[in-house]
Structures are given as C-alpha cells and as structure tokens.
Design an enzyme around this catalytic site. Structure first.
Site, short mmCIF file in Angstrom:
data_model
loop_
_atom_site.label_atom_id
_atom_site.label_comp_id
_atom_site.label_asym_id
_atom_site.label_seq_id
_atom_site.Cartn_x
_atom_site.Cartn_y
_atom_site.Cartn_z
N ASN A 9 48.43 41.00 34.34
CA ASN A 9 49.22 41.73 35.50
C ASN A 9 49.31 40.65 36.50
O ASN A 9 48.16 40.16 37.04
CB ASN A 9 48.40 42.91 36.07
CG ASN A 9 48.67 43.38 37.32
OD1 ASN A 9 49.47 42.80 37.88
ND2 ASN A 9 47.71 43.99 38.00
N LYS A 11 50.50 40.34 39.27
CA LYS A 11 50.50 40.77 40.85
C LYS A 11 51.53 39.88 41.35
O LYS A 11 52.68 39.71 40.84
CB LYS A 11 49.21 40.42 41.34
CG LYS A 11 47.93 41.27 40.36
CD LYS A 11 46.35 41.36 40.89
CE LYS A 11 45.73 41.97 40.12
NZ LYS A 11 44.39 41.95 40.66
N HIS A 95 47.29 51.41 39.97
CA HIS A 95 46.46 50.33 40.12
C HIS A 95 45.82 50.47 41.37
O HIS A 95 46.47 50.95 42.37
CB HIS A 95 47.46 48.87 39.94
CG HIS A 95 46.42 47.92 40.07
ND1 HIS A 95 45.71 47.19 41.09
CD2 HIS A 95 45.99 47.11 39.07
CE1 HIS A 95 45.08 46.28 40.74
NE2 HIS A 95 45.10 45.95 39.33
N GLU A 97 45.10 48.41 43.70
CA GLU A 97 45.59 47.72 44.84
C GLU A 97 46.88 48.74 45.44
O GLU A 97 47.12 48.77 46.71
CB GLU A 97 46.29 46.35 44.27
CG GLU A 97 45.10 45.67 44.40
CD GLU A 97 45.23 44.39 43.31
OE1 GLU A 97 46.49 43.99 43.16
OE2 GLU A 97 44.45 43.71 42.93
N GLU A 167 39.47 50.38 35.33
CA GLU A 167 39.26 49.15 36.06
C GLU A 167 38.46 49.11 37.40
O GLU A 167 38.90 49.69 38.35
CB GLU A 167 40.79 48.32 36.80
CG GLU A 167 41.55 48.26 35.37
CD GLU A 167 42.53 47.22 36.12
OE1 GLU A 167 42.71 45.88 35.89
OE2 GLU A 167 43.19 47.50 37.07
N GLY A 173 39.46 41.04 40.55
CA GLY A 173 39.27 39.68 41.41
C GLY A 173 38.03 39.13 42.21
O GLY A 173 37.94 38.40 42.79
N SER A 213 38.08 41.23 36.36
CA SER A 213 37.58 39.63 35.90
C SER A 213 37.30 39.40 34.39
O SER A 213 36.44 38.93 34.11
CB SER A 213 36.31 39.71 36.67
OG SER A 213 36.50 39.83 37.91
P1 PGA Z 1 41.42 40.61 37.82
O1 PGA Z 1 42.50 41.69 38.11
O2 PGA Z 1 41.31 40.01 36.25
O3 PGA Z 1 41.65 39.32 38.59
O4 PGA Z 1 40.17 41.02 38.11
C1 PGA Z 1 42.59 42.67 37.29
C2 PGA Z 1 43.63 43.66 37.56
O5 PGA Z 1 43.66 43.98 38.91
O6 PGA Z 1 44.45 44.25 36.68
#
Ligand code: PGA
Length: 253
Positions: A9, A11, A95, A97, A167, A173, A213
């Site tokens: 992803n 983003k 997601h 976010e 997640e 992140g 992560s």
């Molecule tokens: P990350 O993000 O691997 O940077 O923690 C995962 C995601 O948001 O899908």
C-alpha cells in the site's frame, strides 16, 4: 490451501516516474515467485502507468479506495468500473487512515464492498482496533463490528473475492509490530467469525493478511503463523529491495 498474498500500500507517495521505476525494479526481483499473489496499490494518478509497466509480469494492481457508485455527479470520485478499466484487480477498502482521517463508516465500507463485488473486483477489507480499544478489552467487539457491518449482505459466493487485512491501528507506521502471538490470536478470531457468519468452507478459504510495520526482519515469523495468509505492507513497500524480500518470505519450519 490458501495462496499467500503480499500487497504493498503505497499510500500518498511517488510520482509517475518513481512509481514505474519502483515496479520496474520489483519485476525481476519477484519474477520467480509463483507461490504468492503479489499486489501493489499506487495512488490513483499512477495506476495507468504502473498497469503498463507490470503488464505480462506476476504483479497485480490494486487501488487504495473507491466510490460506491459506478458513475454520476460525484465530483472528485473514482468508481469500481473505472478502476477495473485502468487494470486493477483489487481495491483496498476501510483502511484505518480512511476511517480516522476521513470519517469513513462501516456502512460506507459496506457499500463499497457491494459496488466492488458488483464490478467483479477483488476486495481487500481492512479492519483493526486502536490501542485504546485493545487496552480497554474492546478489541474483539471492534473486529466483530467491522466484519459484520463491512461484509453485511455479501453472499458466500461473493466472499470468494474478499481478502481481510487485520491491521491493528497502533502498529501502522509506528514500527511496533504485533507479536506473532497477537497476530495469530486476532486472525484465528477473524476466521472463526467468518465461519460463523458464512460456513466452514468460506472460513477456511478466506485469506487474512496482517498489516502494521511488516518488514523484511519480521515477515518470516509472522508468515509462519497458521492463520496469517499474507501481509499488507505500507512503509516497507516503497523500497523494491525490502518489498521483494517480504514477497519472497521464508516460513520458519
Ligand atoms: P505500515 O503500513 O507497514 O507502514 O505500518 C501498513 C498499512 O497501513 O497498510
């Protein structure tokens, strides 16, 4: 047997040029891997360019979001049929976010799921609890609500096109990965819930990805958990070397 999926992803990162160089580097690094469904999700504006670059390779294309109507007076939105038209096979929905920054509700996620199923596109449905929800023992209730409402009225047949991504919001992140045990516990719960809502066959067949992560250094042990069927990778998917290492994970015997 569930085929593992590793999805990147991206983003809100990467220009057209950067997007196509990233996949151009990735193609040879994962070309021999036929055991994993390899997916990248660039920004909308780079989808066409990435689709051209990955043409003929074993990499599949996903979008990061969609609007649930096929067309109409919806300024600024992009629909499932148009994502299919540009070459997407999957779309990420729900997601954290989008839920947190854009106030997306389970009901909206559900209408997107129906629109994607209608357009015959694969769905990557993201769910996950916040740290506060975990610490106040609401984690299982949150996961149950996100699954029940997110998948509401989707048939067992349509579930064949659904991948669930667990997640935990506190791991996204942040560099804090869920432990192998925490991931396995949540994945087993999700699989049991899908079995309860549908049937045993659907529960056994549904792929459940872990996200938060995921890195070259932790993917092998995460992928060794019986109910972890893949990963949704943010930060580490932006570097071809790291993402290729994740795709080419080595389960620990
Ligand atoms: P990350 O993000 O691997 O940077 O923690 C995962 C995601 O948001 O899908």
């Amino acid at each position: 047997m569930r085929k593992p999926m590793i999805a990147g992803n991206w983003k809100l990162h990467k220009t057209l040029e950067e997007s196509s160089s990233l996949v151009a580097e990735l193609i040879p690094a994962v070309a021999d891997n036929q055991n994993v469904d390899i997916v990248v999700a660039p920004v909308y504006t780079a989808l066409g360019k990435v689709a051209e670059t990955i043409n003929g390779s074993n990499i599949k294309l996903a979008a990061q979001n969609c609007y649930p109507e096929p067309q109409g007076a919806f300024t600024g939105e992009v629909s499932p049929p148009l994502l299919k038209d540009v070459g997407c096979q999957y779309v990420i929905i729900g997601h954290s976010e989008r839920r947190q920054l854009f106030g997306e509700s389970d009901e909206q996620v559900n209408s997107k799921a129906h629109a994607l199923a209608e357009a015959n596109l694969g769905i990557i449905l993201c769910i996950g609890e916040t740290l506060e929800e975990r610490e106040t023992d609401q984690m299982f209730d949150v996961l149950r609500r996100q699954i029940r409402l997110g998948l509401k009225k989707l048939s067992a047949e349509q579930m064949a096109g659904v991948v669930i991504a667990y997640e935990p919001v506190w791991a996204i992140g942040t560099g804090k990965t869920a432990s192998d045990e925490q991931a396995q516990e949540a994945h087993a719960f999700i699989r049991a819930l899908v079995t309860e809502l549908y049937d045993e066959q659907t529960g056994n067949a549904t792929r459940i990805l872990y996200g938060g992560s995921v890195k070259p250094g932790n993917v092998d042990s995460l992928m060794s958990q019986p109910d972890v069927d893949g990963a949704l990778v943010g930060g580490a998917s932006l570097k071809s070397e790291d993402f290729a290492r994740i795709v080419n994970f080595q389960p620990i015997a």
